[in-house]
Write a protein that holds these residues in place. Sequence first.
Motif, PDB file in Angstrom:
ATOM      1  N   SER A 204       0.847  -1.187   0.000  1.00 14.89           N
ATOM      2  CA  SER A 204       0.000   0.000   0.000  1.00 14.89           C
ATOM      3  C   SER A 204       0.883   1.238   0.000  1.00 14.89           C
ATOM      4  O   SER A 204       1.964   1.247   0.589  1.00 14.89           O
ATOM      5  N   ILE A 205       0.435   2.272  -0.690  1.00 15.06           N
ATOM      6  CA  ILE A 205       1.144   3.545  -0.736  1.00 15.06           C
ATOM      7  C   ILE A 205       0.170   4.617  -0.278  1.00 15.06           C
ATOM      8  O   ILE A 205      -0.813   4.908  -0.964  1.00 15.06           O
ATOM      9  N   ASP A 206       0.450   5.190   0.874  1.00 16.54           N
ATOM     10  CA  ASP A 206      -0.437   6.192   1.454  1.00 16.54           C
ATOM     11  C   ASP A 206       0.349   7.450   1.786  1.00 16.54           C
ATOM     12  O   ASP A 206       1.582   7.485   1.686  1.00 16.54           O
ATOM     13  N   ALA A 207      -0.390   8.465   2.192  1.00 15.97           N
ATOM     14  CA  ALA A 207       0.265   9.707   2.602  1.00 15.97           C
ATOM     15  C   ALA A 207       1.081   9.468   3.864  1.00 15.97           C
ATOM     16  O   ALA A 207       0.680   8.709   4.750  1.00 15.97           O
ATOM     17  N   ARG A 208       2.233  10.100   3.932  1.00 14.47           N
ATOM     18  CA  ARG A 208       3.087   9.970   5.099  1.00 14.47           C
ATOM     19  C   ARG A 208       2.578  10.850   6.238  1.00 14.47           C
ATOM     20  O   ARG A 208       2.204  11.997   6.026  1.00 14.47           O
ATOM     21  N   ASP A 209       2.522  10.270   7.435  1.00 16.23           N
ATOM     22  CA  ASP A 209       2.165  11.037   8.644  1.00 16.23           C
ATOM     23  C   ASP A 209       0.813  11.727   8.520  1.00 16.23           C
ATOM     24  O   ASP A 209       0.618  12.840   9.012  1.00 16.23           O
ATOM     25  N   GLY A 210      -0.126  11.088   7.819  1.00 16.43           N
ATOM     26  CA  GLY A 210      -1.467  11.639   7.733  1.00 16.43           C
ATOM     27  C   GLY A 210      -1.623  12.814   6.801  1.00 16.43           C
ATOM     28  O   GLY A 210      -2.664  13.475   6.785  1.00 16.43           O
ATOM     29  N   GLU A 211      -0.597  13.102   5.984  1.00 16.50           N
ATOM     30  CA  GLU A 211      -0.708  14.216   5.043  1.00 16.50           C
ATOM     31  C   GLU A 211      -1.624  13.824   3.888  1.00 16.50           C
ATOM     32  O   GLU A 211      -1.805  12.663   3.586  1.00 16.50           O
ATOM     33  N   GLY A 212      -2.148  14.825   3.235  1.00 18.11           N
ATOM     34  CA  GLY A 212      -2.950  14.568   2.041  1.00 18.11           C
ATOM     35  C   GLY A 212      -4.383  14.239   2.380  1.00 18.11           C
ATOM     36  O   GLY A 212      -4.684  13.623   3.398  1.00 18.11           O
ATOM     37  N   GLY A 213      -5.296  14.661   1.519  1.00 19.05           N
ATOM     38  CA  GLY A 213      -6.706  14.438   1.780  1.00 19.05           C
ATOM     39  C   GLY A 213      -7.387  13.551   0.763  1.00 19.05           C
ATOM     40  O   GLY A 213      -8.540  13.197   0.927  1.00 19.05           O
ATOM     41  N   ASP A 214      -6.698  13.162  -0.296  1.00 17.30           N
ATOM     42  CA  ASP A 214      -7.319  12.355  -1.354  1.00 17.30           C
ATOM     43  C   ASP A 214      -6.577  11.035  -1.483  1.00 17.30           C
ATOM     44  O   ASP A 214      -5.997  10.719  -2.510  1.00 17.30           O
ATOM     45  N   GLY A 215      -6.580  10.270  -0.387  1.00 19.63           N
ATOM     46  CA  GLY A 215      -5.881   8.995  -0.404  1.00 19.63           C
ATOM     47  C   GLY A 215      -4.377   9.146  -0.547  1.00 19.63           C
ATOM     48  O   GLY A 215      -3.679   8.221  -0.917  1.00 19.63           O
ATOM     49  N   GLY A 216      -3.861  10.328  -0.244  1.00 21.47           N
ATOM     50  CA  GLY A 216      -2.430  10.552  -0.317  1.00 21.47           C
ATOM     51  C   GLY A 216      -1.950  10.963  -1.682  1.00 21.47           C
ATOM     52  O   GLY A 216      -0.757  11.195  -1.870  1.00 21.47           O
ATOM     53  N   SER A 217      -2.851  11.097  -2.676  1.00 26.00           N
ATOM     54  CA  SER A 217      -2.413  11.427  -4.025  1.00 26.00           C
ATOM     55  C   SER A 217      -2.037  12.897  -4.169  1.00 26.00           C
ATOM     56  O   SER A 217      -1.350  13.262  -5.120  1.00 26.00           O
ATOM     57  N   ASP A 218      -2.491  13.740  -3.244  1.00 29.69           N
ATOM     58  CA  ASP A 218      -2.202  15.163  -3.383  1.00 29.69           C
ATOM     59  C   ASP A 218      -1.011  15.605  -2.546  1.00 29.69           C
ATOM     60  O   ASP A 218      -0.829  16.796  -2.288  1.00 29.69           O
ATOM     61  N   THR A 219      -0.192  14.654  -2.113  1.00 30.11           N
ATOM     62  CA  THR A 219       1.058  14.972  -1.441  1.00 30.11           C
ATOM     63  C   THR A 219       2.168  14.118  -2.036  1.00 30.11           C
ATOM     64  O   THR A 219       1.950  12.929  -2.323  1.00 30.11           O
ATOM     65  N   PRO A 220       3.365  14.668  -2.217  1.00 25.01           N
ATOM     66  CA  PRO A 220       4.453  13.856  -2.770  1.00 25.01           C
ATOM     67  C   PRO A 220       5.131  12.964  -1.739  1.00 25.01           C
ATOM     68  O   PRO A 220       5.937  12.110  -2.094  1.00 25.01           O
TER      69      PRO A 220
END
Length: 235
Positions: A204-220
């Motif tokens: 699984s690839i998710d946002a690090r440390d709870g960042e991002g609001g769209d399943g982590g896709s909007d944070t690098p």
Amino acid sequence: MALDGRDKVFLGAAALLALGVISGGYLLGDGLKRAKAADRSVTVRGLSEKDVTADLATWSISYSATGFDLPGVRAEIDNNTRELQAYFKSLGFRPDDLKPVGAGVNQYLNNGVNTITITQRMLLRTTDIARAQKAVAQQFDLVRRGVTLQEGSGMRYSFTKLNDVKPQMVAAATKDARAAAEQFAKDSGADVGGIKSATQGYFSIDARDGEGGDGGSDTPYKKVRVVTTVDFYLK
């Protein structure tokens, strides 16, 4: 009383049979004991996590213009496209980083007046993550240029090099599982043997440390995670 030859043969055969039964019973018992020992196992899970940074950014950009005559609406769309291209050029993007991916024309009557809406869709695709972040941070400059982005226009960050990190992550998860098995074995007075069976979970690839609001896709900034289930022999 003396035994004749036939009696001696019979007694010898009986002795051999008894010895065989005893030996067979011993071997059977020892075999069952070894089979039981070989069947002893413990099933544990191992976790591996890795922080990564996205290596691909894609920005789907939609904007529209509305008017009462087709040439006027097309002129507004063309102007918005030029302003969009100028914006990305000012940030150092190459011309081929931004490409048109489609357009739509909608005509309808509004209080009896023919109204035309043209929607243009562009796609920015780049591996320069820092530059992509800068483009998003300064996107209000597009409003100053007269370009209003439609809802749903957003940058998406992807990590495409999962196969490069899979081997070491599976190894780390297996090592973590063995540590758990060794603790279990220590508590039960046993030792850990080889692997009886193993199952690799999904990556699984998710946002690090709870960042991002769209399943982590909007944070690098991503976190890759895998859980393996391993069945270890106990000895």
